[in-house]
Design a protein around this motif. Structure first.
Motif, PDB file in Angstrom:
ATOM      1  N   ASP A  94      42.384  33.351  52.995  1.00  0.00           N
ATOM      2  CA  ASP A  94      43.496  33.484  53.936  1.00  0.00           C
ATOM      3  C   ASP A  94      44.310  32.202  54.060  1.00  0.00           C
ATOM      4  OD1 ASP A  94      45.093  34.929  55.705  1.00  0.00           O
ATOM      5  OD2 ASP A  94      43.948  34.281  57.454  1.00  0.00           O
ATOM      6  N   ARG A  95      44.462  31.510  52.932  1.00  0.00           N
ATOM      7  CA  ARG A  95      45.290  30.302  52.875  1.00  0.00           C
ATOM      8  C   ARG A  95      44.853  29.237  53.880  1.00  0.00           C
ATOM      9  NH1 ARG A  95      49.199  30.753  49.554  1.00  0.00           N
ATOM     10  NH2 ARG A  95      50.136  28.836  50.298  1.00  0.00           N
ATOM     11  N   THR A  96      43.564  29.181  54.175  1.00  0.00           N
ATOM     12  CA  THR A  96      43.070  28.145  55.083  1.00  0.00           C
ATOM     13  C   THR A  96      42.018  27.254  54.438  1.00  0.00           C
ATOM     14  OG1 THR A  96      41.388  29.610  56.016  1.00  0.00           O
ATOM     15  CG2 THR A  96      43.522  29.560  57.119  1.00  0.00           C
ATOM     16  N   VAL A  97      41.284  27.753  53.464  1.00  0.00           N
ATOM     17  CA  VAL A  97      40.226  26.953  52.842  1.00  0.00           C
ATOM     18  C   VAL A  97      40.852  26.026  51.807  1.00  0.00           C
ATOM     19  CG1 VAL A  97      38.074  26.985  51.544  1.00  0.00           C
ATOM     20  CG2 VAL A  97      38.550  28.787  53.210  1.00  0.00           C
ATOM     21  N   PRO A  98      40.786  24.728  52.005  1.00  0.00           N
ATOM     22  CA  PRO A  98      41.403  23.795  51.043  1.00  0.00           C
ATOM     23  C   PRO A  98      40.671  23.803  49.709  1.00  0.00           C
ATOM     24  CG  PRO A  98      40.998  22.758  53.179  1.00  0.00           C
ATOM     25  CD  PRO A  98      40.251  24.046  53.177  1.00  0.00           C
ATOM     26  N   GLY A  99      41.411  23.503  48.666  1.00  0.00           N
ATOM     27  CA  GLY A  99      40.798  23.356  47.360  1.00  0.00           C
ATOM     28  C   GLY A  99      40.484  24.654  46.655  1.00  0.00           C
TER      29      GLY A  99
END
Length: 868
Positions: free
Chosen positions: A676-681
């Motif tokens: 959901d476009r929140t976890v970096p990398g």
């Protein structure tokens, strides 16, 4: 300082420590159900940016690892770059916060590999970002210096940013940008005059301390110190010698102080026209030290308080200059508290080795922030005692994640370091007594699970364990290319019947151009023989050899259950199989239209099956010893790195850009965890390792994230959604290439891509609902936009739809594999609906639109290619 003052300062420091300790015990911030592992450190923190409208809020940015936010004055941090648009990268060069609203800020992202960088805007504190402009910056040696973006102190809607191609300006708080000075520069600092915002200074130094720039570099950039007195309309070079960064005195704005060549502090009292040395009291002598970038006489950070200045060297020396004095006084640093910093055992040697910036809290002149390699540190007593406050700041470049056989312990390797082990599902890590430098590839011998091989990338060596990872050794490696350079030795694979037979992939270009290919050892790595007969001679694509030589890629080598080696080239999209009868490699699969179209090649640890992750093409498999390959029709997405659970047959993960795919029945059914476009990398190259019910995501710039699988009553994993194959729809985002002379603009987002030399440009992050505008100012030129080869089903019926308008005659065609025109007509300024039925002649279909030798423009929107 009086006794009472010292007592008050000590009490204040204790209170700060108590508050910080309490905050540190709060539950860690989670990213849509994934938690950052306790792996604080890594990367070069550039600056801490305070927020005048919210004193508890601050932001920090890191050279190659994104943007962070703190809501407790820097005590704990959380990553924001997970919300960046796809493809812009994470290399940050600057950040500016609206002083009226802490949620509004602009981020400068450099993108060295693909030309221009990006200007990103966020209006919600970093929850979302949008592209608002392009700028040419990089994160080279000068990344540690100054601010290349600044705001008008009397009109915060006016922002300026300096880049390699000049200065850009926004008058609407970063929504739109215009170039106001086109000039070839090497900007390291850009500052408004607080008392006269029409005056702006710009530093473009030589920075020749360690290496003299080449003549080409000198021709490329105009070196000097520049000033404008009319808000950027005209610029004057005040001198050919430029500081790297400067500050304006808070107590006397008529005084400027600056660092020159990282060794001298100078002062100017005539707005930068002339400078005098102001280094009295600073150490000028070099000390014997193994790192040439760190020393007692290298000064890289300069900060200003209300009535004092602070400067720092790169070996733990801070100096203070009080207003009215002309001599710097060294600050006696008594203690550095590592808190939960992973490198606590070496903090005394490593703290302040590369101090990047000093920020003084305007509300507390004894409270300072300092940035460093891996770390943000704070002091509450004007520099005498410091605390590492990097909790949550995990800017670590992970190379691999692996589970030691017979355990559920995660083993990870990271850039520039050795190996670390987690025994609690990825929550905490401790140094692991493995052997040597970072590794990317681990292979367990099927016939002897106690034998583990590790290889590459930058260690350029092979190591082996014969006791399940308790101890490691480096074999002699006789017969391998002698050139010990980075990325030489990559993927490794073990024969399933003989633990001593191991194969290794070696990159051509790092073996004198001749020694690359596949090597085999029959004695556990002691002696090696080259076995590369028949491999394609692919050494010309951008200097790349057959095997990828970067330190971020999947396996390119596997051995089938029958003992047949199979290799693939990520660069060239080739799959080759070793023919034992002929004693040579044979190409069994090739797709020249999609270079870098593959991601990973691995043998299933339980079944007689080879797996090939083929990115957009999906997940492929071979059940006939690598001779032929089929697409797994049940796999519903883009296939990246693979990881197989060695405890349970049929259980493995597949990485994707937006999340992770998970199967527990060999690929019959798939579950997807949407980040959901929140976890970096998140990336197709980010490995997701499995240990029991624990998952560990290893990223290339944001450390590790762990997730414990919990189950629904029916046994399905919570948080995952069931994924089935859907009819694929290709939208505007499918456009990825641009040829010819002209300009392409993409909106929403405001990104602009330019080409003037007819060369191919790769496009990033085109929104699916975007409008593509193509302009050509020369009737002797042409501009073509097109899609990369799209994965389609041969013989199936598809419908192509889009809307188009313009003032040129537009030509449209398919490459499938032959060129076929479907459009050749003039346009007008009104939107025209276009619809066409097409039956592809192969499993690849490209769509292109060209303006051939016409001055003018055209736009397309609502592009859609879908199976009927």
């Amino acid at each position: 300082m009086t006794r009472i003052q010292r007592t008050s300062a000590a009490v204040l420091l204790v209170l700060h420590l108590i508050l910080f300790a309490t905050a540190a015990e709060e539950p860690p911030f989670t990213y849509n159900g994934w938690t950052s592992g306790n792996f604080w450190g890594g990367g070069y923190v550039q600056n801490v940016v305070l927020c005048p409208s919210k004193p508890d809020r601050c932001y920090a940015y890191i050279d190659m690892a994104g943007v962070y936010r703190s809501d407790d004055k820097g005590n704990t941090w959380r990553m924001l770059h997970g919300a960046f648009p796809n493809g812009v990268g994470y290399q940050i060069r600057g950040l500016s916060v609206d002083p009226r609203n802490a949620d509004h800020f602009i981020t400068v992202v450099s993108c060295r590999q693909f030309g221009k960088g990006f200007l990103l805007a966020s209006c919600d504190g970093g929850k979302t970002f949008r592209i608002v402009g392009r700028i040419h910056t990089d994160n080279g040696m000068r990344r540690t210096t100054g601010f290349i973006i600044d705001r008008n102190p009397q009109n915060p809607d006016e922002i300026m940013v300096g880049g390699n191609d000049g200065v850009m300006k926004s008058s609407d708080n970063g929504k739109t940008w215009n170039s106001i000075w086109t000039h070839s520069l090497n900007p390291t600092d850009l500052r408004y005059d607080r008392t006269n915002p029409s005056r702006i200074w710009l530093c473009s130094p030589l920075l020749a301390r360690w290496k003299a720039p080449s003549a080409l570099w000198k021709q490329k950039f105009d070196v000097g110190f520049f000033r404008t007195e009319d808000g950027g309309k005209t610029w004057v070079k005040l001198s050919s010698e430029s500081p790297s960064e400067l500050v304006q005195s808070c107590s006397n704005p008529g005084e400027l102080y600056a660092l020159f060549n990282y060794e001298t502090v100078k002062r100017s009292t005539d707005n930068g026209k002339t400078w005098t040395d102001y280094s009295r009291g600073l150490n000028k002598e070099t000390v014997k030290y193994h790192d040439k970038y760190c020393n007692k006489n290298i000064y890289t950070a300069l900060g200003a308080g209300k009535d004092f200045l602070v400067v720092a060297s790169t070996l733990k020396d801070f100096y203070r200059l009080d207003h009215g004095s002309d001599e710097w006084k060294r600050i006696d640093i008594r203690k550095v508290d590592p808190r939960d910093y992973l490198g606590a055992h070496i903090i005394d040697d490593h703290a302040f080795k590369a101090t990047g910036s000093i920020t003084i809290d305007p509300y507390d002149q004894n409270h300072w922030y300092a940035t460093d390699f891996y770390n943000v540190l704070q002091t509450f007593d004007a520099g005498e005692n410091w605390i590492c406050t990097s909790t949550g700041m995990s800017q670590v470049v992970m190379k691999s994640a692996f589970v030691l056989p017979g355990t559920r312990n995660f083993l990870v390797t990271l850039m520039d370091h050795s190996w670390y082990l987690s025994k609690d599902g990825g929550e905490t890590f401790t140094p692991y007594p493995g052997f040597g430098y970072e590794r990317n590839f681990f292979q367990v011998a099927p016939s002897d699970p106690g034998t583990i091989y590790a290889s590459g990338p930058r260690a350029s060596t092979v190591s082996v364990s014969h006791d399940g990872g308790k101890t490691w050794k480096v074999p002699r490696q006789q017969g391998l290319p002698n050139r010990q350079r980075y990325y030489v030795r990559g993927s490794i694979a073990v024969d399933p019947a003989d633990a001593k037979t191991v194969y290794l992939a070696v990159s051509n270009e790092f073996a004198d151009g001749e020694g690359g290919g596949v090597y085999v050892s029959r004695d556990a790595g002691e002696n090696w023989t080259r076995m590369s007969e028949g491999l394609p001679d692919l050494t010309y694509h951008k200097g790349k050899g057959f095997f990828e030589n970067t330190n971020v890629c999947g396996y390119e080598l596997a051995v089938s259950k029958a003992g047949t080696p199979v290799c693939m080239s990520i660069v060239y999209n080739h799959v080759c199989r070793w023919n034992k009868e002929k004693g040579r490699w044979e190409t069994v699969r090739s797709d020249k239209a999609q270079p870098w179209g593959l991601a990973d090649l691995q043998a299933d640890p339980f079944f007689n099956r080879l797996w090939l992750a083929a990115r957009k093409t999906g997940l492929l498999f071979s059940d006939d010893d690598g001779r032929t390959w089929e697409k797994l029709e049940t796999f519903p997405g883009i296939a990246g790195r693979l990881y197989f659970d060695r405890e349970k047959a049929g259980r493995f993960t597949v990485s994707a850009n937006e999340g992770v795919y998970f199967t527990e029945d060999g690929g019959k059914n798939w579950w997807f965890y949407d980040f959901d476009r929140t976890v970096p990398g998140r990336s197709i190259n980010a490995v997701v390792a499995v240990a029991g019910e624990d998952l560990l995501l290893a990223t290339q710039e944001s450390g590790v994230f762990y997730h414990h699988i919990r189950r629904n009553p029916d046994g399905s994993p919570k948080g995952f959604i069931r994924k089935k194959v859907e009819k694929e729809i290709h939208r505007t985002s499918a456009f990825s290439t641009l040829f010819g002379w002209g300009t392409l603009r993409v909106s929403p987002g405001g990104a602009m891509f330019e080409t003037t030399d007819g060369k191919h440009r790769f496009l990033f992050s085109i929104p699916g609902d975007g409008i593509l505008r193509v302009e050509c100012s020369n009737a002797e030129r042409y501009v073509t936009i097109g899609t990369a080869p799209l994965s389609v089903k041969k013989g199936k019926k598809y419908r192509l739809e889009f809307q188009v308008r313009g003032d040129v005659k537009l030509i449209g065609y398919f490459n499938d594999p032959e060129r076929r025109n479907f459009l050749n007509s003039p346009l007008n300024a009104e939107w025209r609906n276009f619809s066409l039925e097409v039956v592809p002649r192969s499993d690849r279909l490209s769509v292109a639109l060209v303006n051939w030798r016409q001055k003018g423009w055209f736009e397309i929107r609502n592009f859609k290619l879908s199976e009927e």
